[in-house]
Design a protein around this motif. Structure first.
Motif, PDB file in Angstrom:
ATOM      1  N   GLU A  39       0.828  -1.208   0.000  1.00 16.40           N
ATOM      2  CA  GLU A  39       0.000   0.000   0.000  1.00 16.40           C
ATOM      3  C   GLU A  39       0.861   1.255   0.000  1.00 16.40           C
ATOM      4  OE1 GLU A  39      -3.640   2.126   2.541  1.00 16.40           O
ATOM      5  OE2 GLU A  39      -2.675   0.304   3.324  1.00 16.40           O
ATOM      6  N   LEU A  40       1.911   1.271   0.817  1.00 19.44           N
ATOM      7  CA  LEU A  40       2.804   2.434   0.850  1.00 19.44           C
ATOM      8  C   LEU A  40       3.517   2.623  -0.485  1.00 19.44           C
ATOM      9  CD1 LEU A  40       4.281   2.056   4.432  1.00 19.44           C
ATOM     10  CD2 LEU A  40       3.102   4.079   3.565  1.00 19.44           C
ATOM     11  N   ASP A  41       3.916   1.518  -1.105  1.00 20.35           N
ATOM     12  CA  ASP A  41       4.577   1.625  -2.403  1.00 20.35           C
ATOM     13  C   ASP A  41       3.614   2.156  -3.465  1.00 20.35           C
ATOM     14  OD1 ASP A  41       7.250   1.364  -2.866  1.00 20.35           O
ATOM     15  OD2 ASP A  41       7.247  -0.804  -3.083  1.00 20.35           O
ATOM     16  N   ALA A  42       2.362   1.702  -3.414  1.00 22.99           N
ATOM     17  CA  ALA A  42       1.381   2.105  -4.419  1.00 22.99           C
ATOM     18  C   ALA A  42       0.948   3.561  -4.245  1.00 22.99           C
ATOM     19  CB  ALA A  42       0.168   1.175  -4.357  1.00 22.99           C
ATOM     20  N   LYS A  43       0.709   3.976  -2.994  1.00 28.63           N
ATOM     21  CA  LYS A  43       0.204   5.326  -2.730  1.00 28.63           C
ATOM     22  C   LYS A  43       1.325   6.356  -2.644  1.00 28.63           C
ATOM     23  CE  LYS A  43      -4.036   3.913  -0.353  1.00 28.63           C
ATOM     24  NZ  LYS A  43      -4.807   3.987   0.910  1.00 28.63           N
ATOM     25  N   GLY A  44       2.524   5.933  -2.244  1.00 22.22           N
ATOM     26  CA  GLY A  44       3.644   6.852  -2.131  1.00 22.22           C
ATOM     27  C   GLY A  44       3.741   7.497  -0.763  1.00 22.22           C
ATOM     28  N   LEU A  45       4.869   8.161  -0.543  1.00 22.29           N
ATOM     29  CA  LEU A  45       5.188   8.787   0.733  1.00 22.29           C
ATOM     30  C   LEU A  45       5.335  10.292   0.566  1.00 22.29           C
ATOM     31  CD1 LEU A  45       7.987   6.246   1.630  1.00 22.29           C
ATOM     32  CD2 LEU A  45       5.811   6.421   2.850  1.00 22.29           C
ATOM     33  N   GLY A  54      13.225  30.452   9.049  1.00 22.33           N
ATOM     34  CA  GLY A  54      13.302  29.046   8.695  1.00 22.33           C
ATOM     35  C   GLY A  54      12.476  28.689   7.482  1.00 22.33           C
ATOM     36  N   VAL A  55      12.605  27.430   7.036  1.00 27.17           N
ATOM     37  CA  VAL A  55      11.865  26.947   5.878  1.00 27.17           C
ATOM     38  C   VAL A  55      11.454  25.499   6.125  1.00 27.17           C
ATOM     39  CG1 VAL A  55      13.948  26.135   4.678  1.00 27.17           C
ATOM     40  CG2 VAL A  55      11.904  26.703   3.354  1.00 27.17           C
ATOM     41  N   ARG A  56      10.255  25.160   5.656  1.00 31.26           N
ATOM     42  CA  ARG A  56       9.813  23.763   5.679  1.00 31.26           C
ATOM     43  C   ARG A  56       9.861  23.239   4.248  1.00 31.26           C
ATOM     44  NH1 ARG A  56       5.212  24.344   7.857  1.00 31.26           N
ATOM     45  NH2 ARG A  56       5.780  23.728   9.982  1.00 31.26           N
ATOM     46  N   THR A  57      10.597  22.151   4.036  1.00 29.65           N
ATOM     47  CA  THR A  57      10.654  21.535   2.720  1.00 29.65           C
ATOM     48  C   THR A  57       9.681  20.362   2.677  1.00 29.65           C
ATOM     49  OG1 THR A  57      12.521  20.147   3.409  1.00 29.65           O
ATOM     50  CG2 THR A  57      13.038  22.221   2.309  1.00 29.65           C
ATOM     51  N   ILE A  58       9.010  20.224   1.541  1.00 28.88           N
ATOM     52  CA  ILE A  58       8.018  19.158   1.358  1.00 28.88           C
ATOM     53  C   ILE A  58       8.430  18.342   0.141  1.00 28.88           C
ATOM     54  CG2 ILE A  58       5.588  18.610   1.001  1.00 28.88           C
ATOM     55  CD1 ILE A  58       6.258  22.110   1.974  1.00 28.88           C
ATOM     56  N   LEU A  59       8.497  17.039   0.322  1.00 31.37           N
ATOM     57  CA  LEU A  59       8.927  16.147  -0.741  1.00 31.37           C
ATOM     58  C   LEU A  59       7.932  15.011  -0.906  1.00 31.37           C
ATOM     59  CD1 LEU A  59      11.642  16.703   1.330  1.00 31.37           C
ATOM     60  CD2 LEU A  59      12.713  16.107  -0.843  1.00 31.37           C
ATOM     61  N   GLY A  60       7.559  14.737  -2.148  1.00 33.65           N
ATOM     62  CA  GLY A  60       6.674  13.623  -2.413  1.00 33.65           C
ATOM     63  C   GLY A  60       5.853  13.847  -3.672  1.00 33.65           C
ATOM     64  N   PRO A  61       5.195  12.787  -4.139  1.00 32.52           N
ATOM     65  CA  PRO A  61       5.273  11.442  -3.547  1.00 32.52           C
ATOM     66  C   PRO A  61       6.609  10.758  -3.842  1.00 32.52           C
ATOM     67  CG  PRO A  61       3.959  11.387  -5.534  1.00 32.52           C
ATOM     68  CD  PRO A  61       4.299  12.827  -5.296  1.00 32.52           C
ATOM     69  N   ARG A  62       7.021   9.884  -2.911  1.00 34.55           N
ATOM     70  CA  ARG A  62       8.233   9.089  -3.061  1.00 34.55           C
ATOM     71  C   ARG A  62       7.880   7.621  -2.824  1.00 34.55           C
ATOM     72  NH1 ARG A  62       9.760  13.338  -4.679  1.00 34.55           N
ATOM     73  NH2 ARG A  62      11.677  14.475  -4.182  1.00 34.55           N
ATOM     74  N   GLN A  63       8.628   6.737  -3.453  1.00 34.25           N
ATOM     75  CA  GLN A  63       8.391   5.308  -3.277  1.00 34.25           C
ATOM     76  C   GLN A  63       8.956   4.818  -1.949  1.00 34.25           C
ATOM     77  OE1 GLN A  63       9.951   4.666  -7.577  1.00 34.25           O
ATOM     78  NE2 GLN A  63       8.969   2.741  -6.995  1.00 34.25           N
ATOM     79  N   LEU A  64       8.414   3.701  -1.496  1.00 37.85           N
ATOM     80  CA  LEU A  64       8.949   3.037  -0.306  1.00 37.85           C
ATOM     81  C   LEU A  64      10.149   2.172  -0.681  1.00 37.85           C
ATOM     82  CD1 LEU A  64       8.283   2.493   2.805  1.00 37.85           C
ATOM     83  CD2 LEU A  64       7.348   0.316   1.976  1.00 37.85           C
ATOM     84  N   THR A  65      10.048   1.468  -1.799  1.00 40.46           N
ATOM     85  CA  THR A  65      11.127   0.591  -2.254  1.00 40.46           C
ATOM     86  C   THR A  65      11.488   0.919  -3.701  1.00 40.46           C
ATOM     87  OG1 THR A  65       9.704  -1.198  -3.120  1.00 40.46           O
ATOM     88  CG2 THR A  65      10.254  -1.251  -0.762  1.00 40.46           C
ATOM     89  N   ARG A  66      12.716   0.556  -4.071  1.00 41.33           N
ATOM     90  CA  ARG A  66      13.196   0.772  -5.443  1.00 41.33           C
ATOM     91  C   ARG A  66      13.975  -0.456  -5.905  1.00 41.33           C
ATOM     92  NH1 ARG A  66      14.043   6.320  -6.965  1.00 41.33           N
ATOM     93  NH2 ARG A  66      14.990   5.477  -8.857  1.00 41.33           N
ATOM     94  N   GLY A 114      -1.097  12.602   3.089  1.00 36.07           N
ATOM     95  CA  GLY A 114      -1.020  13.213   4.406  1.00 36.07           C
ATOM     96  C   GLY A 114      -1.523  12.336   5.532  1.00 36.07           C
ATOM     97  N   SER A 115      -2.137  11.207   5.223  1.00 35.47           N
ATOM     98  CA  SER A 115      -2.620  10.327   6.291  1.00 35.47           C
ATOM     99  C   SER A 115      -1.456   9.630   6.983  1.00 35.47           C
ATOM    100  CB  SER A 115      -3.608   9.296   5.734  1.00 35.47           C
ATOM    101  OG  SER A 115      -3.013   8.538   4.690  1.00 35.47           O
ATOM    102  N   GLU A 116      -1.681   9.249   8.232  1.00 35.09           N
ATOM    103  CA  GLU A 116      -0.601   8.747   9.070  1.00 35.09           C
ATOM    104  C   GLU A 116      -0.224   7.295   8.743  1.00 35.09           C
ATOM    105  OE1 GLU A 116       1.392  10.159  11.344  1.00 35.09           O
ATOM    106  OE2 GLU A 116       0.495  12.074  10.786  1.00 35.09           O
ATOM    107  N   ILE A 117       1.051   7.016   8.839  1.00 36.19           N
ATOM    108  CA  ILE A 117       1.558   5.652   8.753  1.00 36.19           C
ATOM    109  C   ILE A 117       1.462   5.044  10.150  1.00 36.19           C
ATOM    110  CG2 ILE A 117       3.564   4.217   8.200  1.00 36.19           C
ATOM    111  CD1 ILE A 117       4.543   6.548   6.423  1.00 36.19           C
TER     112      ILE A 117
END
Length: 332
Positions: free
Chosen positions: A176-182, A233-245, A276-279
Motif C-alpha cells: 500500500e505504501l509503495d502504491a500510494k507513495g510517501l 526558517g523553511v519547511r521543505t516538502i517532498l513527495g510522492p516518493r516510493q517506499l522501495t526501489r 497526508g494520512s498517518e503511517i
C-alpha cells in the motif's frame, strides 16, 4: 583455487588480497563488506600512489565488487589524510555529486568533506545518502583519518533484507505504501547549527541567501518549500516518493529506499502517506527493529577507506567518544 587466490587473480596485477573484518557477514555467497588488503608484502605499509595506480588499472573490477558485495573496504594501505583520500576518490573514476541534505559538513580538500559534524554523542540513524532528492549518489566513500577510542562505528544495512522481512510481516502495508507513495517534510533554520546532527541551514544547503534562488533550486531537486516566520526558517516538502526501489544490476532486489523510520514523528520532520494520512506507528517501530537486526556493525581502523553502494545499503553512525574524524566523498 581458494577464495583469496581467486580475488587476487581477478585484479589484473595481483595487487589486492582478501581480508576480513569484525561484523562481516555472508549474504547469498558474497562477503559484506568485501575486505581488500595488500596482496603481497611488497605493497603493504604506506604507499598510496601504488594504491591509486592499482585502482586506476582495476576500475571496472572494483566497481563490480562494490555492486556485488554492497560494500568494499580497503584496509592496510596506510592512507593518511584528505589529500591522499582525494587521490583515491579520483582514481576510482566516478563523477562527483554535491551533497544536499540536513547534515552540517565542512569542505576539506578537493572532493572531500567532513562527515556529519553533529554531536558525537548522538546516533545518526540509518539512511541512503540523499534518498529524498531526485539525483542521489551511487557511491558513498568514507575515510577514517582518526578512529574513535570508543564507539563511533559506521553500521550499515543491506537494504533488500529490510524489504524482504517487512514483506514477510506486513505485506499489505508495504504494498500500500509503495502504491500510494510517501510524503516527507523537514524544517531547517536559516543558519547552520552544528549542535544538531540535522542542523544544516537552508542558506548553506541551497548555497544562497536569496529565497527566490533557494526556491528555484529546491524545485530542481524535487521539493516544495514553505517559508516560516520564526528565525527565517523553511519547511521543505517532498513527495510522492516510493517506499522501495529496484536498481539495475542488483539481482532484482527491492531496496528499502526510504527514510520513513528516520523521519516519522520527529521534532523537525515527518513521514506520512502521500495524501497526508498517518503511517501506523507499530509498523514504523517494527521496521526500525528489523533494520537494527540486519545491521552490520563496522568498526573503523586508521586509514580505512570504505566504499558503499548507496543504492543497496543504508548507513549510520553510532555514538562516539572524541576524537573521531571520518571524511566523505559522494559520487554518481
Amino acid at each position: 583455487m581458494g577464495e583469496a587466490a581467486a580475488v587476487v587473480a581477478a585484479s589484473r596485477d595481483g595487487f589486492f588480497g582478501l581480508g576480513e573484518c569484525k561484523g562481516q557477514v555472508v549474504i547469498d555467497g558474497e562477503q559484506v563488506p568485501l575486505v581488500l588488503t595488500p596482496g603481497s608484502d611488497e605493497v603493504s605499509g604506506h604507499d598510496h600512489k601504488a594504491l591509486v595506480a592499482a585502482l586506476v588499472s582495476n576500475r571496472e573490477w572494483v566497481e563490480e565488487k562494490v555492486v556485488a558485495n554492497s560494500g568494499v573496504l580497503l584496509r592496510g594501505f596506510g592512507v593518511r589524510d584528505a589529500v591522499e583520500f582525494d587521490a583515491i576518490v579520483d582514481a576510482l573514476g566516478w563523477p562527483d555529486i554535491r551533497y544536499v541534505g540536513p547534515a552540517p559538513r565542512t569542505h576539506v580538500h578537493g572532493r572531500i568533506w567532513t562527515a556529519n559534524e553533529g554531536p558525537l554523542e548522538e546516533f545518526i540513524y540509518y539512511h541512503h545518502e540523499m534518498v529524498l532528492i531526485k539525483e542521489f549518489p551511487g557511491k558513498v566513500i568514507l575515510f577514517c583519518e582518526v578512529p574513535p577510542p570508543e564507539g563511533g562505528e559506521t553500521p550499515f544495512v543491506p537494504s533488500f533484507r529490510v524489504t524482504e522481512r517487512a514483506l514477510q510481516e506486513f505485506p499489505d502495508m508495504v504494498e500500500e505504501l509503495d502504491a500510494k507513495g510517501l510524503r516527507y517534510t523537514f524544517t531547517a533554520l536559516s543558519k547552520d547549527d552544528t549542535k544538531s546532527m540535522r542542523g544544516r541551514g537552508w542558506e548553506d544547503a541551497f548555497a544562497t541567501t536569496d529565497k527566490a534562488v533557494a526556491e528555484q533550486r529546491a524545485r530542481a531537486l524535487g521539493m516544495d518549500v514553505e517559508w516560516l516566520p520564526e528565525e527565517g526558517g523553511v519547511r521543505t516538502i517532498l513527495g510522492p516518493r516510493q517506499l522501495t526501489r529496484v536498481f539495475p544490476g542488483r539481482k532484482g532486489r527491492r531496496m528499502w529506499f526510504n527514510t520513513v523510520v528516520g523521519m516519522h514523528g520527529k521534532e523537525l520532520s515527518s513521514a506520512t502517506f502521500a495524501d497526508g494520512s498517518e503511517i501506523p506507528a507499530d509498523f514504523v517501530r517494527r521496521c526500525g527493529e528489523i533494520i537494527e537486526e540486519e545491521s552490520i556493525q563496522f568498526r573503523w581502523e586508521k586509514g580505512d577507506v570504505l566504499i558503499l553502494d548507496n543504492l543497496a545499503t543504508l548507513h549510520g553512525r553510532r555514538p562516539s567518544l572524541a576524537p573521531r574524524r571520518v571524511l566523505v566523498a559522494t559520487c554518481k
